[in-house]
Scaffold this motif. Structure first.
Motif, mmCIF file in Angstrom:
data_model
loop_
_atom_site.group_PDB
_atom_site.id
_atom_site.type_symbol
_atom_site.label_atom_id
_atom_site.label_comp_id
_atom_site.label_asym_id
_atom_site.label_seq_id
_atom_site.Cartn_x
_atom_site.Cartn_y
_atom_site.Cartn_z
ATOM 1 N N ASN A 70 -3.996 -3.107 -5.573
ATOM 2 C CA ASN A 70 -3.217 -4.168 -4.945
ATOM 3 C C ASN A 70 -4.164 -5.067 -4.157
ATOM 4 N N ARG B 227 -5.540 1.092 2.966
ATOM 5 C CA ARG B 227 -5.512 -0.372 3.040
ATOM 6 C C ARG B 227 -6.747 -0.896 3.767
ATOM 7 N N GLY C 227 -7.441 0.826 -3.550
ATOM 8 C CA GLY C 227 -6.376 0.845 -2.559
ATOM 9 C C GLY C 227 -5.795 -0.546 -2.464
ATOM 10 N N THR C 228 -5.355 -0.940 -1.296
ATOM 11 C CA THR C 228 -4.828 -2.289 -1.110
ATOM 12 C C THR C 228 -5.817 -3.097 -0.273
ATOM 13 N N SER D 197 0.830 -1.211 0.000
ATOM 14 C CA SER D 197 0.000 0.000 0.000
ATOM 15 C C SER D 197 0.862 1.258 0.000
#
Lengths: 180, 125
Positions: free
Chosen positions: A123, A30, A79-80, A25
């Motif tokens: 991600n 995250r 985002g992650t 991240s």
């Protein structure tokens, strides 16, 4: 980047996956996609332990026991994403409706949701369990679950950039690497 | 002989079919109620044959040693059944042990050993 982490139970997969997600991240947003639907105190204790373990790591928890593709709506952006775990996700989709019978559409729904994350997240880190190497003749119900989880795992293994097997906390790369 | 090992549903046979261009007619699928047949290029589910051996008082490794010329150029595939708890039933314990011993022998004799993990190949030898 998409990463799949598999391995036997109690090998530290969740902790390892959290570290990877934090690094991926790079300070960005995250999300911890919590998949376990608690049924008893043992489950609640386990969830509490996971929440304590990731305190201070900057994850925002999203509950998605089912319909994992819905996380974007809940997150309101990318985002992650850490999906922990594919095992629980399938369990919830397969057995919690349909009056105790395995839902034949469960694998398809899971793949639909997972593909959303693979394609849109930015991600993602997926945690799954390796349950394919024991000397036991399971009933049809359990075999169906094992075969279905293998379909999800193999789908993710094919799509992810990096596939890792964790053994006693040590890393075996089956595909790709981690340049973080 | 090329030896392929891996857990259940990992894509071992699919891998072998692609890698060696095998047609269905070239694959013998072992069963727990039948003797093995080395007449085809690929022998799949060897763990079923070892269960047959346990039930019929045959030593699987000795059996393979005696029939060595028949499988020397084959593709042999066995399921990895070695990571669970010790099985409760006596036959299941004997089955796991016999399969493990046979796999160790086949790994030693093989030109190549490949483990299949979630559909991905891992070269072991």
């Amino acid at each position: 980047m998409n990463v799949l982490i598999s391995g036997g139970a109690k090998n530290g997969k969740t902790g390892f996956a959290q570290d990877i997600a934090v690094r991926l991240s790079a300070g960005g947003r995250r999300w911890y996609v919590a998949t376990m639907i608690p049924y008893d105190d043992e489950d609640r204790k386990r969830i509490k332990k996971h929440i304590d373990d990731r305190a201070g790591m900057g994850f925002i928890t999203i509950e998605a026991g089912k319909n994992v593709g819905s996380v974007f709506e809940k997150a309101g952006g990318n985002g992650t994403f850490l999906v922990d775990s594919v095992t629980a996700l399938l369990m919830n989709e397969m057995f919690s409706t349909h009056g105790g019978e395995a839902d034949p559409e469960a694998v398809g729904r899971c793949i639909g949701g997972l593909s959303e994350i693979l394609n849109k997240a930015g991600n993602a880190v997926f945690v799954t369990d390796y349950i394919y190497s024991d000397a036991f003749r399971y009933d049809e119900f359990t075999e169906n679950y094992r075969a279905s989880l293998a379909r999800l795992d193999r789908y993710l293994a094919e799509k992810c950039d990096t596939v890792i097997e964790l053994c006693a906390g040590s890393v075996i790369f089956h595909k790709g690497g981690l340049e973080l | 002989m090329d030896f392929i090992i891996g857990g259940a549903y990992q894509g071992k046979l699919e891998y072998a079919k692609n890698k060696y261009g095998l047609k269905d007619g070239q694959i013998y699928i072992c069963r727990e109620d039948k003797d093995v047949n080395f007449g085809r290029r690929c022998v799949y589910n060897i763990q079923e044959f070892t269960l047959y051996c346990v039930k019929n008082g045959i030593d699987a490794t000795e059996y393979f040693k005696e029939h060595r010329p028949e499988w020397e150029n084959s593709v042999l595939i066995c399921e990895d059944i070695f990571c669970g708890v010790v099985p409760l039933g006596k036959d299941m314990r004997a089955w796991r042990e016999m399969t493990g011993r046979l796999c160790a022998y086949l790994s030693k004799e093989a030109e190549s050993v490949t483990r299949i993990f979630l559909g991905l190949e891992q070269k072991l030898k």
